[in-house]
Design an enzyme around this catalytic site. Structure first.
Site, PDB file in Angstrom:
ATOM      1  N   ARG A  35       0.820  -1.213   0.000  1.00 58.92           N
ATOM      2  CA  ARG A  35       0.000   0.000   0.000  1.00 58.92           C
ATOM      3  C   ARG A  35       0.853   1.261   0.000  1.00 58.92           C
ATOM      4  O   ARG A  35       0.469   2.275  -0.591  1.00 58.92           O
ATOM      5  CB  ARG A  35      -0.949  -0.010   1.200  1.00 58.92           C
ATOM      6  CG  ARG A  35      -2.069  -1.028   1.053  1.00 58.92           C
ATOM      7  CD  ARG A  35      -2.966  -1.070   2.267  1.00 58.92           C
ATOM      8  NE  ARG A  35      -4.136  -1.910   2.017  1.00 58.92           N
ATOM      9  CZ  ARG A  35      -5.039  -2.211   2.939  1.00 58.92           C
ATOM     10  NH1 ARG A  35      -4.925  -1.733   4.160  1.00 58.92           N
ATOM     11  NH2 ARG A  35      -6.064  -2.978   2.629  1.00 58.92           N
ATOM     12  N   LYS A 221     -18.463 -17.269   3.022  1.00 61.21           N
ATOM     13  CA  LYS A 221     -19.859 -16.978   3.355  1.00 61.21           C
ATOM     14  C   LYS A 221     -20.654 -16.398   2.194  1.00 61.21           C
ATOM     15  O   LYS A 221     -20.237 -15.423   1.580  1.00 61.21           O
ATOM     16  CB  LYS A 221     -19.922 -16.018   4.545  1.00 61.21           C
ATOM     17  CG  LYS A 221     -19.379 -16.602   5.846  1.00 61.21           C
ATOM     18  CD  LYS A 221     -19.533 -15.609   6.987  1.00 61.21           C
ATOM     19  CE  LYS A 221     -19.057 -16.206   8.304  1.00 61.21           C
ATOM     20  NZ  LYS A 221     -19.220 -15.239   9.420  1.00 61.21           N
ATOM     21  N   GLY A 377      -8.885  -8.823  -0.130  1.00 60.43           N
ATOM     22  CA  GLY A 377      -7.631  -9.176   0.523  1.00 60.43           C
ATOM     23  C   GLY A 377      -7.092 -10.559   0.228  1.00 60.43           C
ATOM     24  O   GLY A 377      -5.929 -10.733  -0.120  1.00 60.43           O
ATOM     25  N   GLY A 400     -13.039  -3.870   1.125  1.00 62.93           N
ATOM     26  CA  GLY A 400     -14.433  -3.479   1.258  1.00 62.93           C
ATOM     27  C   GLY A 400     -14.858  -2.436   0.243  1.00 62.93           C
ATOM     28  O   GLY A 400     -15.986  -2.462  -0.260  1.00 62.93           O
TER      29      GLY A 400
END
Length: 419
Positions: A35, A221, A377, A400
């Site tokens: 990053r 999920k 990620g 996100g």
């Protein structure tokens, strides 16, 4: 909105919001500086122009001031990356910060302390008692929102120009990522190079589609991907579902999944997704065979079985060889590819082959001219593990933020610049 390539920062106090939320080990050494390196083009452009650079970021999720989450730990490494000294101030706003900013000369850089040391950055009250009444919670929320606006203005008052290069936090309506941009006119606020590339990559996938368009959704999920999958069903030709969430689909269709992870309360959701895909003419692919293990361990006994016939006491860990071939054929024939979520427990070498084969198929399609976007990620960690990041079109720094953008949600950090 100004364009960073065309802007001359000489002499201008420029606030750049970056995402330096990097992992640190127990000795505060940076274990992955991706990053930080991603923000270098923006920082170097401003410094080389002769700008007076102010850099703001968060690190972790502090609930107050914390030495372990101080940005002082990254100063030395950032200096090495930029090839010039980085000044640091142990605060984000206030007289000490203002004095350091005024003392900046052209081509110098000042790093502020972790913005999230202030509750005002996130705009969420801290220290509420567990038994606080609804009235007390509402009053605390109102107070912190007012303070958030003041904090945003204090940050904005430090600079002449605002640059947002923190795509990873673009989905947050925080003081430094969204609110402070309101204090700059359209000629003095802009995206950094990284943010611009991220926005363009999402646009390529969602608005500039070359077909066939294939989305690969992995992870454990279904519940965390419902909105994304439903939005993609209106856009994709092929939807590949892999990872732990496939067990919920398999169980919903009456299959046996052994000890595999499953969301029993989402079986109806899985069936609804299958029906929607069929109604919209989307080719939804699920694994037909799986590598299963008798324990969640790299050294566990393992075997290949049909995905809907996993024996009791065994759990799915990776996609099997037939599934790899099936997925690979579809991927390699695609012109637009989105991958979010690995196909198995890729962190364990024994169960990494499925994710590696999918990554290689994406690379092959990219060589043939497809646009491939990898985001989230685990997917990024996956392509990095296999040293394939430089062989796909774009690897997103946002987790996100990317998912919400794909879901069709307007990101506050982007909207604030576009105003």
């Amino acid at each position: 909105m100004a364009i960073i390539e065309n802007f001359n920062f000489k002499g201008k106090k420029t606030f750049v919001r970056v995402d330096f939320n990097v992992p640190l080990d127990e000795h505060f050494n940076i274990t992955d500086d991706t990053r930080m390196r991603a923000a270098l083009p923006t920082l170097n452009k401003i410094l080389n122009d002769g700008g007076r650079l102010i850099v703001g970021s968060h690190l972790g999720r502090p609930k107050g001031v914390s030495d372990a989450l101080s940005l002082s730990h990254i100063v030395e490494h950032l200096s090495k990356l930029l090839g010039r000294p980085v000044k640091f101030v142990k605060d984000s706003v206030g007289p000490a910060v203002e004095a350091e900013v005024e003392a900046l000369k052209e081509g110098e850089i000042l790093l502020l302390e972790n913005l999230r040391f202030y509750a005002e950055e996130e705009g969420k009250p801290r220290g509420l008692k567990e038994d606080a009444t609804d009235e007390e919670k509402a009053a605390a929320k109102k107070e912190i929102k007012a303070k958030q606006k003041e904090f945003a203005k204090a940050l904005a008052d430090l600079a002449d120009v605002y640059v947002n290069d923190a795509f990873g936090t673009a989905h947050r309506a925080h003081a430094s990522t969204a609110l402070m941009a309101d204090h700059f006119d359209k000629d003095h606020k802009m995206f950094g190079f990284l943010m611009g590339k991220e926005v363009e990559a999402v646009r390529n996938v969602l608005d500039n589609i070359k077909r066939p368009f294939t989305a690969i959704m992995g992870g454990s999920k279904v519940s965390s991907k419902i909105g994304i999958i439903e939005n993609l069903l209106d856009k994709v030709d092929n939807l590949i579902v892999c990872g732990g969430m496939t067990n919920t689909f398999t169980k919903a269709r009456g299959g046996e999944i052994g000890n595999s992870i499953v969301e029993l309360d989402k079986l109806d959701v899985a069936l609804a997704i299958l029906e929607k895909a069929k109604a919209k003419g989307v080719n939804l692919l699920l694994p037909v065979d799986s590598v299963v293990a008798d324990d969640f361990s790299n050294d566990a006994k393992h075997q290949v079985v049909k995905s809907n016939e996993i024996p009791a006491g065994w759990e799915g860990m990776d996609i099997g060889p037939e599934t790899r071939k099936m997925f690979g054929k579809v991927i390699e024939e695609s012109k637009t590819i989105l991958w979010n979520g690995p196909c198995g427990v890729f962190e364990m070498d024994t169960f990494a082959e499925g994710s590696r084969e999918v990554a290689l198929s994406i690379v092959e399609a990219t060589k043939k001219g497809a646009f491939s976007l990898i985001g989230g990620g685990d997917s990024v960690a996956c392509v990095n593990k296999f040293d394939l990041a430089d062989q796909v079109s774009y690897v997103s720094t946002g987790g996100g933020a990317l998912l919400e953008a794909i879901e069709g949600i307007e990101l506050p950090g982007i909207a604030a610049i576009n105003k």
